[in-house]
Design a protein around this motif. Structure first.
Motif, mmCIF file in Angstrom:
data_model
loop_
_atom_site.group_PDB
_atom_site.id
_atom_site.type_symbol
_atom_site.label_atom_id
_atom_site.label_comp_id
_atom_site.label_asym_id
_atom_site.label_seq_id
_atom_site.Cartn_x
_atom_site.Cartn_y
_atom_site.Cartn_z
ATOM 1 N N UNK A 130 30.120 41.664 59.041
ATOM 2 C CA UNK A 130 31.504 42.034 58.728
ATOM 3 C C UNK A 130 32.296 40.797 58.309
ATOM 4 N N UNK A 131 32.080 39.670 58.986
ATOM 5 C CA UNK A 131 32.769 38.429 58.614
ATOM 6 C C UNK A 131 32.406 38.007 57.194
ATOM 7 N N UNK A 132 31.171 38.240 56.799
ATOM 8 C CA UNK A 132 30.747 37.920 55.434
ATOM 9 C C UNK A 132 31.500 38.785 54.428
ATOM 10 N N UNK A 133 31.678 40.053 54.755
ATOM 11 C CA UNK A 133 32.472 40.935 53.892
ATOM 12 C C UNK A 133 33.935 40.495 53.863
ATOM 13 N N UNK A 134 34.455 40.046 54.997
ATOM 14 C CA UNK A 134 35.828 39.537 55.046
ATOM 15 C C UNK A 134 35.986 38.324 54.126
ATOM 16 N N UNK A 135 34.962 37.477 54.062
ATOM 17 C CA UNK A 135 35.020 36.317 53.177
ATOM 18 C C UNK A 135 35.081 36.752 51.717
ATOM 19 N N UNK A 136 34.291 37.765 51.359
ATOM 20 C CA UNK A 136 34.339 38.286 49.988
ATOM 21 C C UNK A 136 35.716 38.865 49.681
ATOM 22 N N UNK A 137 36.282 39.556 50.646
ATOM 23 C CA UNK A 137 37.630 40.111 50.474
ATOM 24 C C UNK A 137 38.647 38.998 50.238
ATOM 25 N N UNK A 138 38.554 37.923 51.011
ATOM 26 C CA UNK A 138 39.478 36.797 50.851
ATOM 27 C C UNK A 138 39.373 36.191 49.453
ATOM 28 N N UNK A 139 38.158 36.135 48.935
ATOM 29 C CA UNK A 139 37.956 35.584 47.592
ATOM 30 C C UNK A 139 38.598 36.485 46.542
ATOM 31 N N UNK A 208 22.580 44.715 54.264
ATOM 32 C CA UNK A 208 23.045 45.054 52.907
ATOM 33 C C UNK A 208 24.560 44.924 52.767
ATOM 34 N N UNK A 209 25.291 45.077 53.877
ATOM 35 C CA UNK A 209 26.737 44.832 53.818
ATOM 36 C C UNK A 209 26.989 43.393 53.379
ATOM 37 N N UNK A 210 26.286 42.457 54.028
ATOM 38 C CA UNK A 210 26.451 41.038 53.692
ATOM 39 C C UNK A 210 25.890 40.739 52.304
ATOM 40 N N UNK A 211 24.785 41.390 51.939
ATOM 41 C CA UNK A 211 24.215 41.198 50.596
ATOM 42 C C UNK A 211 25.225 41.603 49.525
ATOM 43 N N UNK A 212 25.892 42.748 49.748
ATOM 44 C CA UNK A 212 26.898 43.199 48.795
ATOM 45 C C UNK A 212 28.045 42.223 48.686
ATOM 46 N N UNK A 213 28.447 41.663 49.827
ATOM 47 C CA UNK A 213 29.524 40.670 49.820
ATOM 48 C C UNK A 213 29.120 39.446 49.004
ATOM 49 N N UNK A 214 27.879 38.982 49.195
ATOM 50 C CA UNK A 214 27.420 37.825 48.431
ATOM 51 C C UNK A 214 27.384 38.140 46.937
ATOM 52 N N UNK A 215 27.005 39.365 46.582
ATOM 53 C CA UNK A 215 26.965 39.754 45.169
ATOM 54 C C UNK A 215 28.367 39.741 44.555
ATOM 55 N N UNK A 216 29.375 40.092 45.353
ATOM 56 C CA UNK A 216 30.753 39.979 44.870
ATOM 57 C C UNK A 216 31.046 38.532 44.499
ATOM 58 N N UNK A 217 30.665 37.601 45.381
ATOM 59 C CA UNK A 217 30.873 36.183 45.098
ATOM 60 C C UNK A 217 30.107 35.723 43.869
ATOM 61 N N UNK A 218 28.860 36.176 43.740
ATOM 62 C CA UNK A 218 28.048 35.788 42.578
ATOM 63 C C UNK A 218 28.675 36.288 41.281
ATOM 64 N N UNK A 219 29.168 37.507 41.292
ATOM 65 C CA UNK A 219 29.795 38.068 40.088
ATOM 66 C C UNK A 219 31.066 37.308 39.742
ATOM 67 N N UNK A 220 31.838 36.926 40.765
ATOM 68 C CA UNK A 220 33.060 36.170 40.510
ATOM 69 C C UNK A 220 32.747 34.764 40.008
ATOM 70 N N UNK A 221 31.666 34.187 40.480
ATOM 71 C CA UNK A 221 31.260 32.861 39.981
ATOM 72 C C UNK A 221 30.955 32.934 38.486
ATOM 73 N N UNK A 222 30.280 33.997 38.061
ATOM 74 C CA UNK A 222 29.995 34.167 36.631
ATOM 75 C C UNK A 222 31.283 34.390 35.844
ATOM 76 N N UNK A 223 32.193 35.167 36.429
ATOM 77 C CA UNK A 223 33.469 35.440 35.763
ATOM 78 C C UNK A 223 34.249 34.151 35.547
ATOM 79 N N UNK A 224 34.267 33.295 36.574
ATOM 80 C CA UNK A 224 34.997 32.019 36.465
ATOM 81 C C UNK A 224 34.362 31.126 35.417
ATOM 82 N N UNK A 225 33.025 31.147 35.372
ATOM 83 C CA UNK A 225 32.307 30.294 34.429
ATOM 84 C C UNK A 225 32.593 30.653 32.987
ATOM 85 N N UNK A 226 32.946 31.903 32.747
ATOM 86 C CA UNK A 226 33.235 32.357 31.375
ATOM 87 C C UNK A 226 34.628 31.966 30.928
#
Length: 226
Positions: A130-139, A208-226
């Motif tokens: 849940x904390x991992x999901x909270x981190x994705x939310x904060x991002x 998978x909750x935490x995996x989904x949170x990490x995928x949010x971060x990965x997608x945002x990293x790509x978005x920033x890179x563009x």
């Protein structure tokens, strides 16, 4: 003439506002998961059922926003980011709520008992996921600041650091899932085989909750890179 499309009005202010609104519903859904397991550990099936209803209600709210966003996302509006990126991020966010719903559904459809010795590590595992999901939310909540700075400068560095931390947190959950699975299999002679199977599935879904949170971060990293 003023637009009658509420989503378009939101996008006129920021392409990220509806995504943030959706993520707030998603994290609200995820926050109901720890009380769900507290009720399970406490043998309170009535509260397990009540938590399931809360999770399903919040997941439905997230679905409603997702569907509205998909229908009304402007095609002609000049957005700061690609429309496909927004839709992909939306889908990843939504998958997190879907997993929370799956977990709650299983715990109601099949009466589950926490194997001996697993309650404490299970509680810690749930909290870390849940904390991992909270981190994705904060991002996601930082996206407006990123837009204001044109995806440059200190705000980008701040968000990138948050994404790195998110990756570390997800790695923690992977290790905790492995440890929990090992504890489960160590007791498999004392547990019905079907129960072992369902508990293994639950551990995977929590991860998978935490995996989904990490995928949010990965997608945002790509978005920033563009």
């Amino acid at each position: 003439m003023l637009s009658t499309n509420p989503m378009a009005a939101l996008f006129g202010k920021s392409p990220f506002k509806p995504l943030q609104q959706h993520m707030r519903c998603v994290i609200g859904c995820v926050r109901e998961v720890p009380p769900l397991f507290e009720a399970l550990i406490g043998h309170d099936q009535r509260e397990v059922n009540a938590q399931k209803v809360r999770i399903f209600t919040k997941e439905n709210e997230a679905d409603a926003i997702k569907n509205e966003l998909r229908v009304h996302l402007p095609r002609s509006l000049l957005l700061a980011v690609d429309r496909r990126d927004l839709l992909e991020l939306l889908a990843i966010q939504d998958s997190i709520a879907d997993v929370a719903q799956d977990i709650a559904g299983l715990l109601v459809e099949r009466r589950m008992e926490v194997p001996e010795g697993m309650a404490e590590p299970l509680t810690r595992f749930v909290a870390r996921c849940v904390a991992t999901c909270e981190q994705a939310h904060s991002i996601v909540e930082q996206l407006d600041e990123l837009l204001e700075t044109g995806f440059r400068g200190r705000e980008v560095e701040k968000v990138e650091a948050m994404i790195v931390e998110l990756g570390h947190m997800e790695t923690d959950t992977d290790l905790m899932a492995i440890s929990l699975s090992q504890a489960l299999f160590a007791r498999e002679d004392d547990i019905k085989p079907v129960s072992v199977m369902f508990w293994y599935q639950l551990i995977q879904w929590l991860g998978n909750l935490a995996d989904g949170a990490e995928k949010v971060g990965d997608r945002l990293r790509l978005l920033i890179a563009r």
